[in-house]
Design a protein around this motif. Structure first.
Motif, PDB file in Angstrom:
ATOM      1  N   ALA A 557      -1.372  -3.356  -5.809  1.00  0.00           N
ATOM      2  CA  ALA A 557      -2.350  -2.924  -4.812  1.00  0.00           C
ATOM      3  C   ALA A 557      -2.788  -4.105  -3.952  1.00  0.00           C
ATOM      4  O   ALA A 557      -2.916  -3.997  -2.725  1.00  0.00           O
ATOM      5  CB  ALA A 557      -3.562  -2.297  -5.515  1.00  0.00           C
ATOM      6  N   SER A 573       1.314  10.139 -10.122  1.00  0.00           N
ATOM      7  CA  SER A 573       0.054   9.428 -10.310  1.00  0.00           C
ATOM      8  C   SER A 573       0.130   7.990  -9.814  1.00  0.00           C
ATOM      9  O   SER A 573      -0.888   7.388  -9.480  1.00  0.00           O
ATOM     10  CB  SER A 573      -0.339   9.436 -11.795  1.00  0.00           C
ATOM     11  N   ARG A 577      -2.537   7.476  -4.492  1.00  0.00           N
ATOM     12  CA  ARG A 577      -3.554   6.815  -3.675  1.00  0.00           C
ATOM     13  C   ARG A 577      -3.002   6.240  -2.378  1.00  0.00           C
ATOM     14  O   ARG A 577      -3.718   5.543  -1.654  1.00  0.00           O
ATOM     15  CB  ARG A 577      -4.211   5.685  -4.478  1.00  0.00           C
ATOM     16  N   ASP A 579      -1.758   5.922   1.519  1.00  0.00           N
ATOM     17  CA  ASP A 579      -2.402   6.413   2.742  1.00  0.00           C
ATOM     18  C   ASP A 579      -1.823   7.751   3.173  1.00  0.00           C
ATOM     19  O   ASP A 579      -2.536   8.594   3.734  1.00  0.00           O
ATOM     20  CB  ASP A 579      -2.219   5.396   3.882  1.00  0.00           C
ATOM     21  N   LYS A 594      -2.421  13.330   2.980  1.00  0.00           N
ATOM     22  CA  LYS A 594      -3.029  12.655   1.843  1.00  0.00           C
ATOM     23  C   LYS A 594      -2.941  13.540   0.599  1.00  0.00           C
ATOM     24  O   LYS A 594      -2.670  14.744   0.691  1.00  0.00           O
ATOM     25  CB  LYS A 594      -4.489  12.327   2.143  1.00  0.00           C
ATOM     26  N   HIS A 595      -3.198  12.928  -0.540  1.00  0.00           N
ATOM     27  CA  HIS A 595      -3.105  13.620  -1.815  1.00  0.00           C
ATOM     28  C   HIS A 595      -3.952  14.889  -1.827  1.00  0.00           C
ATOM     29  O   HIS A 595      -3.463  15.987  -2.158  1.00  0.00           O
ATOM     30  CB  HIS A 595      -3.546  12.657  -2.928  1.00  0.00           C
ATOM     31  N   GLU A 596      -5.227  14.766  -1.430  1.00  0.00           N
ATOM     32  CA  GLU A 596      -6.119  15.918  -1.485  1.00  0.00           C
ATOM     33  C   GLU A 596      -5.681  17.016  -0.523  1.00  0.00           C
ATOM     34  O   GLU A 596      -5.754  18.219  -0.841  1.00  0.00           O
ATOM     35  CB  GLU A 596      -7.546  15.478  -1.153  1.00  0.00           C
ATOM     36  N   ILE A 618      -7.782  12.625 -10.086  1.00  0.00           N
ATOM     37  CA  ILE A 618      -7.864  11.181  -9.904  1.00  0.00           C
ATOM     38  C   ILE A 618      -8.960  10.894  -8.903  1.00  0.00           C
ATOM     39  O   ILE A 618      -9.341  11.756  -8.113  1.00  0.00           O
ATOM     40  CB  ILE A 618      -6.534  10.590  -9.400  1.00  0.00           C
ATOM     41  N   ASP A 619      -9.437   9.691  -8.955  1.00  0.00           N
ATOM     42  CA  ASP A 619     -10.417   9.263  -7.969  1.00  0.00           C
ATOM     43  C   ASP A 619      -9.712   8.941  -6.672  1.00  0.00           C
ATOM     44  O   ASP A 619      -8.719   8.244  -6.651  1.00  0.00           O
ATOM     45  CB  ASP A 619     -11.167   8.020  -8.466  1.00  0.00           C
ATOM     46  N   ALA A 620     -10.265   9.454  -5.596  1.00  0.00           N
ATOM     47  CA  ALA A 620      -9.646   9.201  -4.300  1.00  0.00           C
ATOM     48  C   ALA A 620      -9.807   7.740  -3.934  1.00  0.00           C
ATOM     49  O   ALA A 620     -10.757   7.096  -4.334  1.00  0.00           O
ATOM     50  CB  ALA A 620     -10.275  10.079  -3.237  1.00  0.00           C
TER      51      ALA A 620
END
Length: 620
Positions: A557, A573, A577, A579, A594-596, A618-620
């Motif tokens: 990261a 997973s 996260r 972009d 995006k994931h969401e 997961i946490d965004a």
């Protein structure tokens, strides 16, 4: 003196800009020889001149025997030195000084300059050419067979050239001079050797082309055998896991039998050639002796001419055996060179354009514009496969993009096109507005750091493998990169079979002495050290356990910050996260966001996510 001749040729000098001739072109074999020999003209000239000197000086020995015979038959013993000391001294000077000196010069050119220098110059330049071939070139052949051809072509080309100069040219000079000298005494005295030379030439014309073809067949069969053996050794783990040693025996036995059959056809011809030459030699020596004695009996020639003719004929017979073996070896080596050309004398695939320029990084904007690619295959409409169909994609500077899709959807193909391992069938790819086809490939790949799923390491030390990312890096830089990749703890405990420890330990061929996770951490350290502005991760953490993967993800990261990133992963997973996520299916972009956003759409990505993680969030 030795050092002088050994440094007349630099075997690892940068190759000339002239391209290698391509197999199949007119006179390709001859041009292949000229391509290398013209780089050492003075060595070839020196070998040529010294060979003529040795042949000419060897010719004096039968003449000296004839003259000594004449002196002894016409001079009283007590007057021999007084009357003939000058000619005897000259003979001694030729035998003791000139001939050894000429032979020394020939050997210095051959053994000190040409054998090591030219052999390795050919190997080096062939490797220099091949290592710049495309990735697909190496995918289409056995690595062992390619290496075998590189190693064998050098000595084969050198040996055929040296033998032609030292043996064949020697024979031509000696034979021609012998006929002229004997004919000077009486024209009939030269007839047996002249007749023998004509018959010898006819035998060569009949045998040599056939021997060349059979030699080429032997070389091809040997290369195939080497390729199969190396393939078995390279994949020895698979052989052991599936208990298929017997099948590998059959796989190799087939090529051994084929090589033996073809080799026997060649040796039959060689045996027939040697027997035919033995018969010719016997006829020539007997004929020369018969004619010489008959002419002497009738008073046409003196005893000196008889004493000269018989040693000359005998020398010709002895030399012919050497020549026959040399000619056999020459054409066997020609076959090896022709076989080597099948890999070496090939046009460079995916080479740089003549006007290619170095890549200049500005911001890292990557564009795929209407790209279509299918490895040159034609598929039925609607058929699935690892291909791309009119794909367009913009990746913004500093954007982190994840590629997702089923196996064969085109993810790795997209990355391989970016690295220019292949060219698109249609469309183009640009980075910062620069079409990658207009760039030098090394500068392009130098700006891209990549960690692959199938990590392969060089059979060198750990430090050398990590430093491969940046050769000028200090040892402290190497240590820091290994620490960031969480590789330091296992590196410090390594010891190879030669007792080298830590960063000096060697990893074995393709890194087989390390586990998959260890190899992957070395590869990550290498990319960290490279510090390239564009980063490609193809299942970069697939071989790691969850604890190590989580730790390395934190390092990655940080590494991604400020870089344009393309990441491929089947474990969603690891890239959720990012972009932006790009979902490929059958070579087309079917979803992105995006994931969401993708979860909310309930499409392919959402289905894949549910299968892998169920209700995990997961946490965004």
């Amino acid at each position: 003196m030795f050092s002088f001749f050994e440094h007349l040729l630099n075997p690892t000098a940068r190759p000339p800009h002239r391209p290698l001739p391509v197999q199949g072109e007119p006179r390709a074999l001859g041009r292949f020889y000229v391509h290398f020999l013209r780089q050492a003209p003075w060595l070839i000239a020196g070998l040529f001149v010294s060979g003529i000197m040795v042949a000419g000086l060897d010719l004096t020995l039968p003449l000296f025997i004839g003259q000594i015979t004449s002196m002894l038959s016409h001079t009283a013993p007590q007057n021999l030195l007084a009357l003939h000391w000058r000619i005897l001294a000259l003979m001694g000077f030729v035998v003791l000084i000139l001939r050894p000196t000429a032979r020394l010069m020939q050997d210095l050119f051959t053994n000190q300059a040409i054998n090591p220098g030219l052999t390795n110059l050919i190997r080096w330049q062939n490797h220099f050419h091949l290592v710049r071939q495309s990735w697909s070139f190496f995918q289409n052949d056995f690595a062992g067979r390619i290496a075998n051809r590189v190693m064998q072509t050098g000595p084969a080309l050198r040996e055929s050239m040296v033998m032609t100069t030292n043996a064949v040219w020697y024979f031509i000079v000696y034979g021609t001079a012998a006929i002229l000298l004997l004919s000077h005494a009486d024209w009939r005295l030269g007839l047996p050797i002249l007749t023998w030379l004509i018959a010898y030439a006819g035998l060569m014309v009949f045998t040599v082309p056939r021997l060349r073809e059979r030699s080429r067949g032997v070389s091809e069969a040997r290369s195939a055998l080497t390729g199969r053996i190396v393939d078995s050794y390279t994949n020895i783990l698979t052989v052991k896991l599936f208990a298929r040693s017997s099948d590998e025996d059959s796989f190799v036995q087939e090529t051994v039998d084929n090589h033996t059959r073809i080799f026997r056809r060649q040796t039959r011809m060689v045996t027939g050639w040697i027997f035919s030459l033995t018969v010719l030699n016997a006829l020539m020596v007997a004929g020369t002796g018969t004619v010489a004695i008959a002419l002497w009996v009738h008073g046409k020639i003196g005893l000196a001419a008889v004493a000269t003719a018989l040693p000359m004929a005998w020398n010709m017979a002895n030399f012919s055996g050497w020549i026959s073996m040399s000619i056999s070896a020459i054409f066997e080596n020609l076959g090896v060179v022709q076989d080597g050309m099948r890999s070496i004398a090939q046009p460079r695939q995916m080479g740089d354009a003549p006007d290619a320029i170095p890549f200049k990084f500005h911001r890292g904007l990557i564009k795929f514009e209407h790209v279509t690619f299918d490895y040159g295959r034609i598929r039925e409409k609607g058929a699935r496969g690892g291909v791309l169909h009119d794909l367009s994609l913009d990746i913004q500077p500093g954007e982190r993009v994840g590629l997702i899709g089923r196996s064969g959807a085109g993810k790795s193909t997209l990355v391989n096109l970016l690295l220019r391992f292949h060219d698109p069938a249609t469309g183009r790819i640009t980075i910062d507005g620069q079409d990658i086809k207009s760039l030098t490939q090394e500068s392009l790949r130098g700006a891209i750091g990549m960690v692959t799923q199938d990590t392969s390491l060089l059979h060198r030390s750990i430090a050398e493998n990590i430093r491969y990312g940046r050769p000028e890096a200090t040892m402290q830089d190497v240590l820091d990169a290994a620490r960031e990749a969480h590789a330091l703890e296992f590196i410090e405990e390594l010891e190879d079979w030669d007792g080298r420890r830590g960063f000096d330990a060697h990893v074995g061929e393709r890194g087989v002495k390390l586990s998959g996770g260890q190899r992957q951490r070395i590869a990550i350290a290498r990319v960290i050290l490279k510090d390239a502005p564009i980063l490609v991760l193809d299942e970069a953490t697939s071989a790691l356990d969850s604890e190590v993967e989580a730790a390395i993800q934190e390092q990655l990261a940080g590494l991604m910050e400020g870089r344009t990133v393309i990441a491929i992963a089947h474990r969603l997973s690891t890239i959720a996260r990012m972009d932006r996520l790009i979902i490929l299916d059958a070579g087309r972009i079917v979803e992105q966001g995006k994931h969401e956003e993708l979860l909310a759409r309930g499409g392919i990505y959402a289905n894949l996510w549910r299968r892998q993680s169920g209700a995990m969030q997961i946490d965004a």
